[in-house]
Design a protein around this motif. Structure first.
Motif, mmCIF file in Angstrom:
data_model
loop_
_atom_site.group_PDB
_atom_site.id
_atom_site.type_symbol
_atom_site.label_atom_id
_atom_site.label_comp_id
_atom_site.label_asym_id
_atom_site.label_seq_id
_atom_site.Cartn_x
_atom_site.Cartn_y
_atom_site.Cartn_z
ATOM 1 N N GLY A 18 0.867 -1.096 -0.036
ATOM 2 C CA GLY A 18 -0.019 0.069 0.013
ATOM 3 C C GLY A 18 0.873 1.223 0.064
ATOM 4 O O GLY A 18 1.924 1.172 0.063
ATOM 5 N N SER A 19 0.292 2.134 0.001
ATOM 6 C CA SER A 19 0.873 3.607 0.112
ATOM 7 C C SER A 19 0.216 4.716 0.795
ATOM 8 O O SER A 19 -1.185 4.309 1.163
ATOM 9 C CB SER A 19 1.177 4.165 -1.431
ATOM 10 O OG SER A 19 -0.036 4.449 -2.035
ATOM 11 N N GLU A 30 -3.994 4.185 0.446
ATOM 12 C CA GLU A 30 -4.395 3.268 -0.605
ATOM 13 C C GLU A 30 -3.840 2.020 -0.275
ATOM 14 O O GLU A 30 -2.622 1.803 -0.080
ATOM 15 C CB GLU A 30 -3.862 3.586 -1.923
ATOM 16 C CG GLU A 30 -4.188 2.785 -3.038
ATOM 17 C CD GLU A 30 -3.571 3.360 -4.459
ATOM 18 O OE1 GLU A 30 -3.741 2.565 -5.199
ATOM 19 O OE2 GLU A 30 -2.988 4.293 -4.341
ATOM 20 N N LEU A 31 -4.721 0.907 -0.357
ATOM 21 C CA LEU A 31 -4.075 -0.448 -0.043
ATOM 22 C C LEU A 31 -4.240 -1.215 -1.447
ATOM 23 O O LEU A 31 -5.255 -1.224 -2.099
ATOM 24 C CB LEU A 31 -5.014 -1.203 0.923
ATOM 25 C CG LEU A 31 -5.010 -0.545 2.306
ATOM 26 C CD1 LEU A 31 -6.062 -1.039 3.121
ATOM 27 C CD2 LEU A 31 -3.622 -0.562 2.829
ATOM 28 N N TYR A 32 -3.080 -1.714 -1.858
ATOM 29 C CA TYR A 32 -2.971 -2.283 -3.302
ATOM 30 C C TYR A 32 -3.751 -3.770 -2.946
ATOM 31 O O TYR A 32 -3.645 -4.423 -2.092
ATOM 32 C CB TYR A 32 -1.919 -2.491 -3.472
ATOM 33 C CG TYR A 32 -0.810 -1.499 -3.586
ATOM 34 C CD1 TYR A 32 -1.377 -0.002 -3.759
ATOM 35 C CD2 TYR A 32 0.755 -1.530 -3.506
ATOM 36 C CE1 TYR A 32 -0.521 0.864 -3.647
ATOM 37 C CE2 TYR A 32 1.413 -0.348 -3.322
ATOM 38 C CZ TYR A 32 0.824 0.992 -3.602
ATOM 39 O OH TYR A 32 1.736 1.992 -3.810
ATOM 40 N N GLY A 38 -9.132 1.783 2.866
ATOM 41 C CA GLY A 38 -8.114 2.924 2.541
ATOM 42 C C GLY A 38 -9.051 4.021 3.540
ATOM 43 O O GLY A 38 -9.766 3.922 4.326
ATOM 44 N N VAL A 51 -2.691 1.020 7.731
ATOM 45 C CA VAL A 51 -2.190 -0.075 6.916
ATOM 46 C C VAL A 51 -1.920 -1.264 7.406
ATOM 47 O O VAL A 51 -2.325 -2.189 7.160
ATOM 48 C CB VAL A 51 -1.014 0.574 6.184
ATOM 49 C CG1 VAL A 51 -0.499 -0.541 5.158
ATOM 50 C CG2 VAL A 51 -1.382 1.793 5.263
#
Length: 67
Positions: A18-19, A30-32, A38, A51
Motif C-alpha cells: 500500500g501507500s 491506498e491499499l493495493y 483505505g 495500513v
C-alpha cells in the motif's frame, strides 16, 4: 521528526502492500489489491497504523519508505 516527503510506500515480506500520500486534509491511505479499503487519516502515524491493521492480526508491521 516529521518527514517532508509526500508519499510513503508500505513494504512487507511479499513486496509493496500500500501507500500513504500527504493530502490537504491529512494522509490518504491506498491499499493495493483491496477495493474499498483505505481512507484519510489526521496524522502519518494513524495512517501507518491503518495500513498495518488492514493486513490482518498476524501480519508484521510493514516498513514505510519515503518517496
Amino acid at each position: 521528526m516529521m518527514d517532508n516527503t509526500g508519499t510513503w510506500v508500505a513494504v512487507g515480506p511479499a513486496g509493496a502492500v500500500g501507500s500513504i500520500r500527504r493530502a490537504p486534509d491529512g494522509f490518504q491511505v491506498e491499499l493495493y489489491g483491496r477495493r474499498g479499503r483505505g481512507g484519510t487519516y489526521p496524522s502519518l502515524e494513524s495512517a501507518k497504523g491503518a495500513v498495518h491493521a488492514a493486513l490482518g492480526p498476524l501480519a508484521d508491521r510493514p516498513e514505510f519508505r519515503a518517496h
